[in-house]
Design a protein around this motif. Sequence first.
Motif, PDB file in Angstrom:
ATOM      1  N   LEU A  52       0.824  -1.213   0.000  1.00 34.29           N
ATOM      2  CA  LEU A  52       0.000   0.000   0.000  1.00 34.29           C
ATOM      3  C   LEU A  52       0.859   1.264   0.000  1.00 34.29           C
ATOM      4  CD1 LEU A  52      -2.708  -1.093   2.573  1.00 34.29           C
ATOM      5  CD2 LEU A  52      -3.114  -0.558   0.186  1.00 34.29           C
ATOM      6  N   LYS A  75       0.573  -9.279  -4.137  1.00 35.31           N
ATOM      7  CA  LYS A  75      -0.867  -9.119  -3.851  1.00 35.31           C
ATOM      8  C   LYS A  75      -1.618 -10.445  -3.946  1.00 35.31           C
ATOM      9  CE  LYS A  75      -1.296  -4.270  -5.155  1.00 35.31           C
ATOM     10  NZ  LYS A  75      -1.650  -3.329  -6.207  1.00 35.31           N
ATOM     11  N   GLU A  84      -9.891  -0.430  10.692  1.00 35.28           N
ATOM     12  CA  GLU A  84     -11.305  -0.134  10.467  1.00 35.28           C
ATOM     13  C   GLU A  84     -12.011  -1.389   9.967  1.00 35.28           C
ATOM     14  OE1 GLU A  84      -8.864   1.280   8.715  1.00 35.28           O
ATOM     15  OE2 GLU A  84      -8.647   3.305   9.499  1.00 35.28           O
ATOM     16  N   THR A  85     -13.306  -1.479  10.253  1.00 39.67           N
ATOM     17  CA  THR A  85     -14.094  -2.612   9.776  1.00 39.67           C
ATOM     18  C   THR A  85     -14.420  -2.385   8.300  1.00 39.67           C
ATOM     19  OG1 THR A  85     -15.002  -2.894  11.966  1.00 39.67           O
ATOM     20  CG2 THR A  85     -16.201  -3.931  10.175  1.00 39.67           C
ATOM     21  N   ALA A  86     -13.782  -3.156   7.428  1.00 41.26           N
ATOM     22  CA  ALA A  86     -13.909  -2.933   5.980  1.00 41.26           C
ATOM     23  C   ALA A  86     -14.830  -3.982   5.364  1.00 41.26           C
ATOM     24  CB  ALA A  86     -12.528  -2.975   5.330  1.00 41.26           C
TER      25      ALA A  86
ATOM     26  N   ASN B  77     -13.144   5.691   3.654  1.00 41.56           N
ATOM     27  CA  ASN B  77     -12.856   5.929   5.066  1.00 41.56           C
ATOM     28  C   ASN B  77     -12.975   4.680   5.930  1.00 41.56           C
ATOM     29  OD1 ASN B  77     -12.325   8.577   4.495  1.00 41.56           O
ATOM     30  ND2 ASN B  77     -14.404   9.240   4.856  1.00 41.56           N
ATOM     31  N   THR B  78     -13.630   3.632   5.437  1.00 43.63           N
ATOM     32  CA  THR B  78     -13.690   2.391   6.214  1.00 43.63           C
ATOM     33  C   THR B  78     -12.607   1.403   5.765  1.00 43.63           C
ATOM     34  OG1 THR B  78     -15.253   1.428   4.653  1.00 43.63           O
ATOM     35  CG2 THR B  78     -16.190   2.515   6.587  1.00 43.63           C
ATOM     36  N   SER B  79     -11.690   1.865   4.928  1.00 43.72           N
ATOM     37  CA  SER B  79     -10.618   1.002   4.416  1.00 43.72           C
ATOM     38  C   SER B  79     -11.112  -0.088   3.478  1.00 43.72           C
ATOM     39  CB  SER B  79      -9.810   0.347   5.552  1.00 43.72           C
ATOM     40  OG  SER B  79      -9.066   1.310   6.205  1.00 43.72           O
ATOM     41  N   PHE B  80     -12.381   0.005   3.072  1.00 42.97           N
ATOM     42  CA  PHE B  80     -12.906  -0.966   2.107  1.00 42.97           C
ATOM     43  C   PHE B  80     -12.107  -0.894   0.803  1.00 42.97           C
ATOM     44  CE2 PHE B  80     -15.956  -2.252  -1.198  1.00 42.97           C
ATOM     45  CZ  PHE B  80     -16.429  -3.433  -0.678  1.00 42.97           C
ATOM     46  N   THR B  82      -9.057   0.181   0.476  1.00 41.14           N
ATOM     47  CA  THR B  82      -7.696  -0.308   0.734  1.00 41.14           C
ATOM     48  C   THR B  82      -7.647  -1.821   0.573  1.00 41.14           C
ATOM     49  OG1 THR B  82      -7.425   1.468   2.326  1.00 41.14           O
ATOM     50  CG2 THR B  82      -5.840  -0.326   2.441  1.00 41.14           C
ATOM     51  N   ARG B  83      -8.654  -2.458   1.142  1.00 42.34           N
ATOM     52  CA  ARG B  83      -8.733  -3.915   1.065  1.00 42.34           C
ATOM     53  C   ARG B  83      -8.824  -4.382  -0.396  1.00 42.34           C
ATOM     54  NH1 ARG B  83     -12.434  -6.957   4.988  1.00 42.34           N
ATOM     55  NH2 ARG B  83     -10.484  -7.901   5.598  1.00 42.34           N
ATOM     56  N   LEU B  84      -9.664  -3.697  -1.180  1.00 42.53           N
ATOM     57  CA  LEU B  84      -9.811  -4.089  -2.591  1.00 42.53           C
ATOM     58  C   LEU B  84      -8.523  -3.828  -3.361  1.00 42.53           C
ATOM     59  CD1 LEU B  84     -13.424  -2.976  -3.589  1.00 42.53           C
ATOM     60  CD2 LEU B  84     -12.662  -4.998  -2.398  1.00 42.53           C
ATOM     61  N   TYR B  85      -7.831  -2.743  -2.986  1.00 39.34           N
ATOM     62  CA  TYR B  85      -6.570  -2.404  -3.657  1.00 39.34           C
ATOM     63  C   TYR B  85      -5.524  -3.491  -3.406  1.00 39.34           C
ATOM     64  CZ  TYR B  85      -2.547   0.365  -5.104  1.00 39.34           C
ATOM     65  OH  TYR B  85      -1.412   0.806  -5.736  1.00 39.34           O
ATOM     66  N   VAL B  86      -5.472  -3.959  -2.157  1.00 42.97           N
ATOM     67  CA  VAL B  86      -4.530  -5.041  -1.825  1.00 42.97           C
ATOM     68  C   VAL B  86      -4.895  -6.311  -2.594  1.00 42.97           C
ATOM     69  CG1 VAL B  86      -3.718  -6.561   0.041  1.00 42.97           C
ATOM     70  CG2 VAL B  86      -3.918  -4.114   0.435  1.00 42.97           C
ATOM     71  N   GLY B  88      -5.705  -6.473  -5.497  1.00 39.08           N
ATOM     72  CA  GLY B  88      -5.255  -6.365  -6.890  1.00 39.08           C
ATOM     73  C   GLY B  88      -6.144  -5.521  -7.780  1.00 39.08           C
ATOM     74  N   THR B  89      -7.200  -4.927  -7.208  1.00 34.37           N
ATOM     75  CA  THR B  89      -8.096  -4.079  -8.013  1.00 34.37           C
ATOM     76  C   THR B  89      -7.366  -2.793  -8.394  1.00 34.37           C
ATOM     77  OG1 THR B  89      -9.915  -4.960  -6.700  1.00 34.37           O
ATOM     78  CG2 THR B  89     -10.414  -3.065  -8.086  1.00 34.37           C
ATOM     79  N   LYS B  90      -7.481  -2.426  -9.685  1.00 34.71           N
ATOM     80  CA  LYS B  90      -6.758  -1.245 -10.195  1.00 34.71           C
ATOM     81  C   LYS B  90      -7.650  -0.003 -10.095  1.00 34.71           C
ATOM     82  CE  LYS B  90      -3.403  -3.828 -12.129  1.00 34.71           C
ATOM     83  NZ  LYS B  90      -3.825  -5.095 -11.578  1.00 34.71           N
ATOM     84  N   GLU B 246      -1.793   7.465  -1.619  1.00 31.26           N
ATOM     85  CA  GLU B 246      -1.569   7.915  -0.236  1.00 31.26           C
ATOM     86  C   GLU B 246      -1.830   6.814   0.766  1.00 31.26           C
ATOM     87  OE1 GLU B 246      -3.824  11.394   0.674  1.00 31.26           O
ATOM     88  OE2 GLU B 246      -2.924  12.529  -0.965  1.00 31.26           O
ATOM     89  N   LYS B 247      -2.629   5.807   0.342  1.00 29.99           N
ATOM     90  CA  LYS B 247      -2.984   4.723   1.261  1.00 29.99           C
ATOM     91  C   LYS B 247      -1.746   4.039   1.772  1.00 29.99           C
ATOM     92  CE  LYS B 247      -7.474   4.725   1.405  1.00 29.99           C
ATOM     93  NZ  LYS B 247      -8.176   4.805   2.681  1.00 29.99           N
TER      94      LYS B 247
END
Lengths: 244, 247
Positions: A52, A75, A84-86, B77-80, B82-86, B88-90, B246-247
């Motif tokens: 990240l 990845k 945070e709860t994602a 803001n809930t890091s959702f 971020t999770r998708l980015y990790v 592999g989502t572009k 920035e994440k």
Amino acid sequence: MAAIKINNLKKEYKDVVAVNDLNLEIKENELFSLLGVNGAGKTTTIKMLSTLVKPTSGDAFIYGNSIISDDEEVKKLIDISMQETAIARKLTVEENIEFYAKLSGQTKEETGKSKRYVYENFGLDAVAKKQASKLSGGWQRKLSIALALVSKPKVLFLDEPTLGLDVIARRELWNTIRKLKSEMTIILTTHYMEEAEALSDRIGIMKEGKLLFVGTKEELFIKTDKNNVEEAFIEIVAGESVNA
Amino acid sequence: MRRIFTLTNRNIKEILRDPLSLIFMVALPLFMEILFYFLFHGLTSQFEMKYLAPGIVVFSQAFLTLFTGLLLSTDKNTSFLTRLYVSGTKSYEFIFGYALSVLPIAAAQSILFFLVGGIIDASIFGISMLFAIILSSFFTSLFFIACGILFGSICNEKSIGGISSIVIVGQSVLSGMWFPVEGLSGAMVAFMKVLPFRNATTLIQNTLNGINSGFDDFIYPLIIVLIYTVLVFITAILVFRNKMKEK
């Protein structure tokens, strides 16, 4: 075998060094806890390892893949559950699992297996048809962590997984994390010392971006002449006896 | 493509399962369409269905900015995200996922408000209505969707309502759908002509009414809306990509 190998990893933000010259090896299927006060560099370390955030210098390798030059391969091997709860709040628990399974490219059959795996390990079948936003905080956090397992990662990053949970929910989550220990490498950050003590194979203590201690809790107790992680942590952080 | 459609499917569910989105995107404009027609249609041409229905369609699309932005800012803001980015989502998959999920909603709004308009005043039915539906569903809506992605990338859930209201109020006040533009000062009319709101409404009104031969009737509003849409989309993509880094 080393699942993670970190070589001289550094991250600078303008005039702040968030992580300073980090060197570390984490074995396959090990549960490694990173401890530190706020601003110690734990989350930045996890963000670099999970691609990240780009390091300022140095590199780290996840099963031999560089986080800088092979980030797409990295990845495929990792997943993360942030502080945070994602979750997708308006989807049901079942739809959340299906969503992540589809994103990971799983077939219908594989998605079914993922659902069963998550239900068995987290007990989420009891709330499978419930909308995520209507679950309690503990269930939401469980779901958030469970979703990180849908992609079947070899390395799982858990950033403050039990933050804000009550004592019962926290203990339940500990039991779940214990079950996962033998299946994957887990890197966990936490402010709760008893959590690190209960779950970790090894502990790393960070302060101001530097790794001050790495070892088992027994080694930590011997080094500090204390008999619990909290006292030992205070001794290390207050004394800054560098032993990385 | 798999990730885009998976994300699109999820986003549609997230938006439509929010009761507020249905109230603001469907119920409120529908209520206004019926109420304003029956209250005022005999008093001024502004409220004849051939002008009112296109105005309501574009007005309802302004709420797409709010709900696209709200979804994106919450995910951020809930890091959702971020999770998708990790996973592999572009960045482009995110942008398409958000934009494509809102387009069917825009199309549904357009079809509904034109059909209701046609039921009330059958004179607006015709091939022009089909063109107006297509143009509003897949062209003017893109401007509001782009605004939503831009605001969602910049704001958090608390501030997104305030920022989005600029577009909603802009579309309401500066589109000229509630009052005759002829009565305004020259400076105000000139101001409205360089903004997308009045032009989006004019474009759909003129398409519905078959007024599309002159430059000012069709080409000019089309170009203005297109310029704003492209500019806002490019800005949104750049800001979104920057935020992801920035994440």
